[in-house]
Each structure stands twice: as structure tokens, then as C-alpha cells.
Design a protein around this motif. Sequence first.
Motif, short mmCIF file in Angstrom:
data_model
loop_
_atom_site.label_atom_id
_atom_site.label_comp_id
_atom_site.label_asym_id
_atom_site.label_seq_id
_atom_site.Cartn_x
_atom_site.Cartn_y
_atom_site.Cartn_z
N ASN A 17 0.80 -1.23 0.00
CA ASN A 17 0.00 0.00 0.00
C ASN A 17 0.83 1.27 0.00
O ASN A 17 0.37 2.31 -0.45
CB ASN A 17 -0.90 0.03 1.23
N VAL A 18 2.00 1.17 0.55
CA VAL A 18 2.86 2.34 0.67
C VAL A 18 4.29 1.93 0.37
O VAL A 18 4.60 0.75 0.24
CB VAL A 18 2.82 2.92 2.11
N ILE A 69 -4.27 -3.16 -18.98
CA ILE A 69 -5.68 -3.14 -19.37
C ILE A 69 -6.55 -3.58 -18.20
O ILE A 69 -6.45 -4.71 -17.73
CB ILE A 69 -5.90 -4.05 -20.60
N GLY A 70 -7.38 -2.66 -17.72
CA GLY A 70 -8.25 -2.99 -16.59
C GLY A 70 -7.48 -3.25 -15.31
O GLY A 70 -7.90 -4.04 -14.48
N ILE A 71 -6.34 -2.59 -15.19
CA ILE A 71 -5.51 -2.71 -13.98
C ILE A 71 -5.53 -1.38 -13.26
O ILE A 71 -5.22 -0.35 -13.86
CB ILE A 71 -4.05 -3.11 -14.37
N SER A 72 -5.88 -1.41 -11.97
CA SER A 72 -6.01 -0.14 -11.25
C SER A 72 -4.64 0.43 -10.87
O SER A 72 -4.49 1.63 -10.78
CB SER A 72 -6.86 -0.34 -10.00
N GLY A 73 -3.66 -0.46 -10.65
CA GLY A 73 -2.32 0.02 -10.37
C GLY A 73 -1.99 0.16 -8.89
O GLY A 73 -1.50 1.19 -8.44
N ALA A 74 -2.25 -0.91 -8.12
CA ALA A 74 -1.84 -0.93 -6.72
C ALA A 74 -0.32 -0.84 -6.66
O ALA A 74 0.37 -1.24 -7.61
CB ALA A 74 -2.30 -2.23 -6.06
N VAL A 75 0.19 -0.30 -5.57
CA VAL A 75 1.65 -0.14 -5.43
C VAL A 75 2.36 -1.46 -5.68
O VAL A 75 3.41 -1.52 -6.30
CB VAL A 75 2.01 0.39 -4.02
#
Lengths: 281, 340
Positions: free
Chosen positions: B147-148, B277-283
Motif C-alpha cells: 500500500n505504501v 488493461i483494466g488494472i487499477s495500479g496498486a503499489v
Amino acid sequence: MEGAFGPPPDRRDVGRMMRLAVLVKQVPATDKVKIDPETGTMLRTEMEAVINPLDLYAVEEAVRLKERLSGEAEITVISMGPAMAIEAVKDAISMGCDRGYLLSDRRLAGSDTLATAYALSQAIRKLGPFDLIFAGERTTDGETGQVGPAVATLLDIPVLTYVSKIEEIGDGRIVVHRAIEGGHEVVESPLPALLCVVKEINEPRLPTLSGKIKARETEVPVLTADDIEADESMIGLKGSPTRVVKIFYPKITREGEIIRGDDPEGAVDRLIEFLRERGII
Amino acid sequence: MKLEEYRGVWTLGEQRDGRIHTVSYELLAWGRSLADKLGVELATVILGHNLADQVQELIYRGADKVYVVDHPALAHFSVDPYARVLTALVREYRPEIFIASATTTGRTIMPVLAAKLRTGLTADCTGLDVDVESRQLLQTRPAIGGNVMATIITPNHRPAMATVRPKSRRPLPRDASRKGEIIFKRFDEKMFESRTRRLGFIRDETAESPVQDADVVVAGGKGLKDGRNFDMLFELAELLGGAVGASRMAVDMGWIPYSHQIGLSGKTVTPRLYLAIGISGAVQHLAGMSSSEVIVAINKDPDANIFKVSDFGIIGDLFEIVPLLIKRLREIKGKEGEGK
């Protein structure tokens, strides 16, 4: 996949109870985690927690080994964490482990992987000896995978990482497959040894109702730093060579061209143009 | 421990089946920037058998010094002799920083070594830098489930040890004019003994996913909604001459095997084009792809994190856009085909 009903392993000379240990950790269940801004460590008190999903494979493999040894083994679960981590130990017991201990002490708070490994190795010395110790590949919170190899090193026993299969066990030795780059390495080790297992080793079972009842009824003793005779200079923040000095949200690294796709044809045309500009197509 | 007695940056070279592996050169790219900033030498230590004719390459790729330990017992990675030899070398030469690749070998030997040396180790760093004044290694990695980001130092112990993901950096260009020193180290036979024994190796080509070596990665995530929709990503990847990747979410849903997973708990890639594609991009996902040369994202959520790291983004419905993109690429291919 070979499971609990697979062929029994080579078990010449396993005339006595094998003593197995499994190391488990409780991890946050959700992605919403609070961080202590002072120390940079996790605030473990305010969140929902579960047994580390990757530890379930270690628990399952220990239980399968016990089954393959016709029950001639006893499995001890060991965890370290706050009082609530007792639930992770109970989860492992509900899957078929015999007993469990929780290492819990304020003085252990803030331990990094080395200090954690030290405390666990002391607990193992106290509760052992064990013939075989199981650990998961890594935890889903810290994601380091360092504790297993470090525990084995501090106990001065061989460590076998990325174990995807136990080929045979007996005569004071074990043969395993290690899932490494490009294939599987077959390695033999004397016992005692510590195995870090990967997902492909098995399919963890769900606890049965009787398992859950047994877990509820089993008392999980809590061990303190004194109980494991820990050297205080080697546990907690004091015993941790690493320090978190900054926690931050990743900065925006690219200022790209972001367009709306209300007109999909136009958006795709622009994308094709962009890929041409960059020499990709 | 007197920190000032420790000087220099070390990387752990890696060989497989007697050939120096490219992760060794990637590490030299990481190590070179640290050593230059600190004004110290960069050395690689490499263990193996019959390596003599290859080690010069490590100099061409950025090392000032190469320590070679050559012995039949080191031909394949084995914890006991590797740990003994590396511990002895660190104690003799005292590097202040020691980095390795987060391969199965690096991830096994480094925690063993750190426990023996009682020093700090940080896994899977996505960034390494040094604070010149304090000479501290600043190790940055995704933390707490991704998350960080956290920056970690090893204030009072040396060497400061870290691993970095394979493919997280490109090797430096080969420079055959570079000069350096190669030192062959010998040890007593006892040092090479091992409690474990390698009985064999079962090669499995499918264990290696092509995604790590692909020039183009077309990756799908939660937005695909169903495993069957990965079919169009495979089609797109084929048209672009690439491979298919996936977010952890897509793998956890069982839509695609783990070998395709990109991110902290999957693979790290640095392709020329990463198409998310359709990826939100979490850390945790960004950790595995943010060094890609060009990043393109298609996502219907304008606030998706992935757009922040993208060179080009389309806010829209992937189920409209991807089929159109496939159609347009096919037309282009068709025209090229006619032209030939």
C-alpha cells in the motif's frame, strides 16, 4: 497433485514419533493498515487479521506428512505476535496440528526479520528438538521471505527453500524438490532441517467441524521473552539492525497524455499514433 | 562495530550451469551508481566452477574488482559452502554495501548470510540510494501489503545488505575498454563441505514465463471481469509481438496462471511497452512494471493509480477499446503484408 492419499514416503527407521514444527504468522486481512508515524511499524491492534495465506501450505504439508506416517508424528505450531495472533495458531490446530504456542511480549514489538528469526529460534530451542520445521515461502504483509532461512541459520540446521515436493523422508534424511528458475532441483538433506514451502506443494484443506472444536478447546500457552531466554539486546527494535526511516505514498512518476475514450475510434487512432511516435509499431 | 572500517560496494554475481547470468550485470548497474556517489570501488563476488574465461565480462559491465571463488562444490548453488565462503570474504574485505538479485539463490543466501553476520537485510528493493554524508544505504521497497513505500536503513551494522528484483534495471552497456582487477580466492577444502546434496535437476521450460523477456507486455487485471476475456489480450500480445501479464487480482481469481503475475509477489518486467488493461495500479503491481520504457493504460476509472505512471492513457471501456485496437493493428499488419 499427490495428496494425503498418495503413496507413503520411504519411512525406513521411522520407529519413533517424528517431531514437526510449523511457523505461522498472523497478517492483516485487508489492505487497510495503519502505520505508527513515530516508528514506521504497523499498528497491529486496530485491524482484522488472518493466518498468513502462504503459511497454510506449510501447515497442510506438516499435516499430510503426519498422515503419511500413519499418525506417528506430532505437530507443534509456533507463532509470534500480539495476543490476538492466538487465532492464527488455532487456525493451524483446526487443520490438524496437535498443539501450539504463541510468543508474545511487548519487548518483541518492532522486531525486524533478524530479531524475529532470533526470537523464533529461541522458542524452537525451548520447545524442541524437532526433526523438521515448516515455514511458508513469505508472508503477505512483509513479503520478505527472510525469516525461514534466518531461523535455520541461527539454529545451525540446513534450510531448503522453495520446496515444492517431499520426495522421501526416513533414515534421518529428507529428499525434496525445489522450484527454482528453469525447473526443479532435487536435494537431499539430513534431519533436522527447515523447509520453506511454495504454493505448488499442495492444496490446503478447510478445517473440519471437529477440527474447529478441537482448536477451540486446545489451550495455546503464551511464551514471553523470559520463557525463551531471549537476550534482550537481540529482540524488538533494539535487536533489529534495520530501521524504517520513511513511509510514503509513491510519487507520480510520469506526466502522460490521458484522454477520454468517449469516442473509442478516435481514442484508438490517437493510441496508434502514439505507439508510432514511440517507435513501437 | 566500527562502520568506517567498512568501505566499498559489493554485488553478488550469479552463474547458472557455469554461465554468468544477466542478473549479475543488472546488479552492476545498481551498484555502479551507489559506488560512484560514495566515491568507492564496485566489486562483484562470484562463486562457481570453471568461470575464469568469463569473469572479465563483469569488468566490462561496470565492476572495478571481481573476486572469484572457483571450486567444483560451487558449480551449483548450495547454501553451506556459499554461506561459508561469502561470510569469510565479507569479514576479510569489509564492504559497506552488499547487494544481490532477488532470484531463488539471492533470496536464500542473503538471509542466511545476514543472520551469520548479524546485519540488516532488506528484500526486493525498488530503489537504492545513498545518503553521502551519513553513508547510509537508503533502501526503498513497497511495504505493508504494497500500500505504501518504505525507506529502510541499516544504521549501525555493516554491510548494509539488500536484494533487488531481476529485470528491475537494465545492464550498463558493455565497455571493453574498462580496466579492473580479477582476484582468485582460494580456501581450505573444509569450506566447501555441504550438509545437503544435489541429486538432480528436472528441467521445466514452462516454469519460465516468456513475460520476463518480452519487449511488449500486455497485462490484464480485475477490469477484465472473466478469465475468458484474457483471450483478447493474448491476441493483442501476438499482434504486438509480446507476452501476456496479469495483476495479482487476476491470478488470485484463477483467470490466468501465476507465472504471468507482475508485481511484488510476481515478476518484475522492464519491457519497451507495458500495456495495462483494466488494472487499477496498486503499489504492489507498480513495483513490478514501473520501470518499463513506455506505459499505456486503458481503464474506465479516471482516478485509477495506473494513469499516474502512464505515458499514455485512455479513460474508457476496455471492452470497446481493445477490440478496436486489435482491429486497427490487424489492418496495419495486413497493409505491411501487402507491401512486402
